[in-house]
Design an enzyme around this catalytic site. Structure first.
Site, mmCIF file in Angstrom:
data_model
loop_
_atom_site.group_PDB
_atom_site.id
_atom_site.type_symbol
_atom_site.label_atom_id
_atom_site.label_comp_id
_atom_site.label_asym_id
_atom_site.label_seq_id
_atom_site.Cartn_x
_atom_site.Cartn_y
_atom_site.Cartn_z
ATOM 1 N N TYR A 95 -38.692 -14.941 13.542
ATOM 2 C CA TYR A 95 -38.248 -14.091 15.005
ATOM 3 C C TYR A 95 -38.338 -13.201 15.293
ATOM 4 O O TYR A 95 -38.419 -12.075 14.783
ATOM 5 C CB TYR A 95 -37.098 -15.635 15.005
ATOM 6 C CG TYR A 95 -37.412 -17.043 14.896
ATOM 7 C CD1 TYR A 95 -37.998 -17.303 16.022
ATOM 8 C CD2 TYR A 95 -37.025 -17.796 13.474
ATOM 9 C CE1 TYR A 95 -37.286 -18.701 15.922
ATOM 10 C CE2 TYR A 95 -37.281 -18.904 13.532
ATOM 11 C CZ TYR A 95 -37.504 -20.022 14.573
ATOM 12 O OH TYR A 95 -37.038 -21.075 14.913
ATOM 13 N N TYR A 134 -38.883 -20.658 6.469
ATOM 14 C CA TYR A 134 -37.998 -19.257 6.485
ATOM 15 C C TYR A 134 -36.926 -19.854 5.455
ATOM 16 O O TYR A 134 -36.212 -21.509 5.904
ATOM 17 C CB TYR A 134 -38.164 -18.546 7.629
ATOM 18 C CG TYR A 134 -36.693 -19.641 8.632
ATOM 19 C CD1 TYR A 134 -35.617 -19.689 8.853
ATOM 20 C CD2 TYR A 134 -38.113 -19.633 9.726
ATOM 21 C CE1 TYR A 134 -35.236 -19.761 9.803
ATOM 22 C CE2 TYR A 134 -36.872 -20.437 11.072
ATOM 23 C CZ TYR A 134 -35.998 -20.738 10.808
ATOM 24 O OH TYR A 134 -35.257 -21.713 11.933
ATOM 25 N N ARG A 142 -36.323 -24.238 5.832
ATOM 26 C CA ARG A 142 -36.714 -24.931 7.221
ATOM 27 C C ARG A 142 -37.473 -25.075 7.329
ATOM 28 O O ARG A 142 -38.819 -24.209 6.890
ATOM 29 C CB ARG A 142 -36.176 -23.599 8.593
ATOM 30 C CG ARG A 142 -34.806 -23.365 9.069
ATOM 31 C CD ARG A 142 -33.845 -24.819 9.239
ATOM 32 N NE ARG A 142 -33.981 -26.456 9.767
ATOM 33 C CZ ARG A 142 -34.740 -26.144 10.898
ATOM 34 N NH1 ARG A 142 -33.875 -25.537 11.886
ATOM 35 N NH2 ARG A 142 -34.776 -27.950 11.157
ATOM 36 N N HIS A 147 -39.028 -24.692 18.974
ATOM 37 C CA HIS A 147 -37.566 -25.197 19.590
ATOM 38 C C HIS A 147 -38.171 -25.268 20.880
ATOM 39 O O HIS A 147 -39.153 -24.076 21.278
ATOM 40 C CB HIS A 147 -36.838 -23.542 19.367
ATOM 41 C CG HIS A 147 -36.339 -23.835 18.037
ATOM 42 N ND1 HIS A 147 -34.755 -24.114 17.635
ATOM 43 C CD2 HIS A 147 -36.581 -23.224 16.965
ATOM 44 C CE1 HIS A 147 -34.973 -23.726 16.281
ATOM 45 N NE2 HIS A 147 -35.534 -22.984 16.111
HETATM 46 FE FE FE2 Z 1 -36.547 -22.120 14.388
#
Ligand code: FE2
Length: 210
Positions: A95, A134, A142, A147
């Site tokens: 991210y 990740y 995950r 999202h």
């Molecule tokens: Fe996430």
């Protein structure tokens, strides 16, 4: 009571049941935690194409995909002009967020965040890259996910995560696994047939005060 009247009453009862009975209403999309990586850096380009950043020539790394869906209410009616706010990791699972501890590389051409309105038919569509996996901890990877934060005046704001079909990590994900078996399919997009990688993801909002 005459048979005809009986049938009439039965029909009326049935119709009322259809209107008032919750079993006929679409189930709201289950909520999920926002997670720690909601974007914090100011970003001008938040359009539907996450694979390019305005003013840059490059294209994001990874498999390019389309996500399309509709925002609906529980009666299945389209919710127009809802704000569809979404963010995700890049193809390497990173991210663009100061607190992301992942050592995977940032992608300078990946937008990572978009805010798009739903159209008249409740529809939205965006182009992005398949998000990478990740580590959320030493023992928890995950699965690929996106999202979402979807809001519209008069409806309960929905914060959730969308998953991809056929991912083995879905079955062992500590978040998705907490959901009831019948809730999980509502959080997993459907891959449409065809050459392009298109995923369908419809969301159902609850009216505020419902
Ligand atoms: Fe996430």
């Amino acid at each position: 009571m005459k048979r005809r009247d009986f049938i009439k009453r039965g029909l009326v009862g049935g119709a009322l049941g259809l209107i008032s009975g919750t079993s006929y209403a679409a189930r709201p999309t289950p909520a999920e935690i926002e997670g720690p990586f909601y974007p914090v850096y100011a970003q001008k380009d938040k359009d539907f194409d996450l694979t390019r950043i305005q003013g840059q020539a490059g294209v994001a790394r990874g498999k390019i995909i389309i996500i399309q869906g509709r925002v609906l209410d529980r009666e299945g009616k389209p919710v127009e002009d809802a704000t569809v706010d979404l963010w995700q990791a890049n193809a390497a699972g990173r991210y663009r967020h100061p607190h992301d501890p992942n050592k995977a590389p940032l992608d300078p051409n990946f937008q990572g965040w978009a805010i798009v309105p739903s159209g008249k038919d409740g529809g939205f569509r965006f182009k992005t890259v398949y998000p990478g996996t990740y580590p959320a901890s030493d023992s928890w990877m995950r699965p690929p996910h996106i999202h979402f934060k979807i809001s519209k005046r008069g409806y309960v704001e929905l914060v959730t995560q969308m998953y991809f079909p056929g991912e083995a990590l879905n079955d062992v994900d500590l978040l998705l696994r907490r959901k009831r078996i019948d809730e999980r399919p509502l959080m997993i997009a459907t891959r449409l047939r065809g050459e392009a990688e298109i995923y369908q993801y419809d969301v159902v909002l609850e009216k505020a005060g419902e």
